[in-house]
Design an enzyme around this catalytic site. Structure first.
Site, PDB file in Angstrom:
ATOM      1  N   ASP A  20     180.512 -24.625 -18.981  1.00  0.00           N
ATOM      2  CA  ASP A  20     180.479 -24.342 -20.419  1.00  0.00           C
ATOM      3  C   ASP A  20     181.026 -25.491 -21.263  1.00  0.00           C
ATOM      4  O   ASP A  20     181.304 -25.318 -22.452  1.00  0.00           O
ATOM      5  CB  ASP A  20     181.243 -23.050 -20.736  1.00  0.00           C
ATOM      6  CG  ASP A  20     182.740 -23.148 -20.418  1.00  0.00           C
ATOM      7  OD1 ASP A  20     183.191 -24.232 -19.996  1.00  0.00           O
ATOM      8  OD2 ASP A  20     183.455 -22.143 -20.593  1.00  0.00           O
ATOM      9  N   ASP A  27     191.293 -19.046 -15.953  1.00  0.00           N
ATOM     10  CA  ASP A  27     191.475 -20.098 -14.954  1.00  0.00           C
ATOM     11  C   ASP A  27     191.879 -19.488 -13.610  1.00  0.00           C
ATOM     12  O   ASP A  27     192.952 -18.896 -13.481  1.00  0.00           O
ATOM     13  CB  ASP A  27     192.540 -21.085 -15.436  1.00  0.00           C
ATOM     14  CG  ASP A  27     192.597 -22.339 -14.586  1.00  0.00           C
ATOM     15  OD1 ASP A  27     192.036 -22.332 -13.469  1.00  0.00           O
ATOM     16  OD2 ASP A  27     193.204 -23.334 -15.033  1.00  0.00           O
ATOM     17  N   HIS A  38     189.932 -19.014 -21.826  1.00  0.00           N
ATOM     18  CA  HIS A  38     189.336 -19.209 -23.143  1.00  0.00           C
ATOM     19  C   HIS A  38     188.239 -18.184 -23.392  1.00  0.00           C
ATOM     20  O   HIS A  38     187.722 -17.573 -22.466  1.00  0.00           O
ATOM     21  CB  HIS A  38     188.799 -20.641 -23.330  1.00  0.00           C
ATOM     22  CG  HIS A  38     187.839 -21.105 -22.280  1.00  0.00           C
ATOM     23  ND1 HIS A  38     187.958 -22.326 -21.642  1.00  0.00           N
ATOM     24  CD2 HIS A  38     186.732 -20.533 -21.754  1.00  0.00           C
ATOM     25  CE1 HIS A  38     186.976 -22.482 -20.785  1.00  0.00           C
ATOM     26  NE2 HIS A  38     186.209 -21.414 -20.831  1.00  0.00           N
ATOM     27  N   GLU A  79     192.405 -12.477 -25.332  1.00  0.00           N
ATOM     28  CA  GLU A  79     191.101 -13.140 -25.321  1.00  0.00           C
ATOM     29  C   GLU A  79     190.002 -12.235 -25.853  1.00  0.00           C
ATOM     30  O   GLU A  79     189.091 -12.690 -26.552  1.00  0.00           O
ATOM     31  CB  GLU A  79     190.763 -13.615 -23.909  1.00  0.00           C
ATOM     32  CG  GLU A  79     191.642 -14.739 -23.392  1.00  0.00           C
ATOM     33  CD  GLU A  79     191.577 -16.010 -24.234  1.00  0.00           C
ATOM     34  OE1 GLU A  79     190.654 -16.152 -25.057  1.00  0.00           O
ATOM     35  OE2 GLU A  79     192.463 -16.858 -24.077  1.00  0.00           O
ATOM     36  N   ASP A 103     191.985 -26.874 -15.991  1.00  0.00           N
ATOM     37  CA  ASP A 103     192.781 -28.029 -15.568  1.00  0.00           C
ATOM     38  C   ASP A 103     193.732 -27.744 -14.420  1.00  0.00           C
ATOM     39  O   ASP A 103     194.713 -28.449 -14.231  1.00  0.00           O
ATOM     40  CB  ASP A 103     193.567 -28.567 -16.758  1.00  0.00           C
ATOM     41  CG  ASP A 103     194.408 -27.487 -17.431  1.00  0.00           C
ATOM     42  OD1 ASP A 103     194.485 -26.369 -16.879  1.00  0.00           O
ATOM     43  OD2 ASP A 103     194.980 -27.751 -18.494  1.00  0.00           O
TER      44      ASP A 103
END
Length: 264
Positions: free
Chosen positions: A165, A193, A178, A215, A170
């Site tokens: 996306d 994540d 997100h 979220e 990370d």
């Protein structure tokens, strides 16, 4: 349409750092570099005029948002705020709607869970997602329906690093997840994540219920609140109890978009 992305994040990788200046205050060169990237990400322009600010003005915007003296200088306390896990949308005052106030126009919004974390049993993830969505639907005339295959309004999943996306994760820490604003395609989707340690209310790790509720607020069209203790507050705290609920500010924001749910 242009997608709007929101995410929990702690620190961003440094680049294009300016030499240490007076605004750095009592922090190291490395911290100043981190602060510059943080300010460019979360305070890119004046909240009222929308004009691009200098770093000093960006810092003052941040200080104003968090109720701090607007000195325009960094301090160890400000760095502490910057290093807290948080969502990656720029900050605004009180509850806020996303640009152009996108929202779902159907009274039934579908969702599909396409991937899971190994930290929690799948049935627990399913239950938490359902509970998080219900927190919002109890306040507005909107219902959520889970689908097991095909397309859905909100696609929910766990992924690592680059996951297609253009917003790669990370690894452990920093970015936690997100979500995208309501809309077609990626719109409304929420990603978490997979490298984080997700929990169901344990002291260690990330409380998945709280992160998911936050979220999904973005998936419904909400931005951030400057009111501490709200679900839509930008920084993530590790001491949320399992019986947390939406605050008056969260409810005011979501009902501004969708109206109140008829309880009769």
């Amino acid at each position: 349409m242009q997608l709007t992305l929101f995410c929990f994040v702690c620190l961003l990788p440094g680049h294009l750092a300016l030499p240490l200046s007076q605004e750095a205050g009592d922090v190291s060169a490395h911290q100043w570099e981190q602060a510059q990237n943080y300010l460019r990400k979360f305070y890119p322009h004046d909240s009222k005029t929308k004009k691009v600010n200098s770093l000093v003005d960006n810092l003052k915007e941040m200080q104003k948002f968090f109720g701090l003296p607007m000195t325009g200088k960094l301090s160890p306390y400000i760095m502490e705020i910057m290093q807290k896990p948080r969502c990656g949308v720029p900050d605004v005052a009180e509850y806020s709607l996303m640009p152009n106030s996108p929202k779902w126009h159907s009274r039934i919004v579908t969702y599909r869970i396409v991937s899971y974390t190994s930290d929690l049993p799948r049935i627990v993830v399913d239950q938490i997602v359902k509970k998080a969505l219900r927190m919002w639907s109890m306040q507005i005339p909107l219902n959520f329906k889970r689908v097991s295959w095909g397309t859905a309004d909100i696609i929910i999943g766990f992924a690592r690093r680059d996951h297609g996306d253009s917003f790669p994760f990370d690894g452990p820490g920093n970015t936690l997840g997100h979500a995208f604003a309501p809309g077609p395609g990626l719109g409304g989707d929420a990603h978490f994540d997979k490298d984080e340690y997700w929990t169901d209310g344990e002291d260690a790790g990330v409380n998945f219920l709280f992160a998911a509720t936050h979220e999904f607020g973005h998936s419904l069209g909400l931005s951030h609140s400057s009111v501490p203790g709200t679900v839509m507050y930008p920084t993530y705290q590790r001491d949320y109890s399992e019986d947390f609920s939406l605050t008056k500010d969260d409810i005011a924001g979501i009902q501004k978009l969708y109206g109140k749910r008829n309880t009769l």
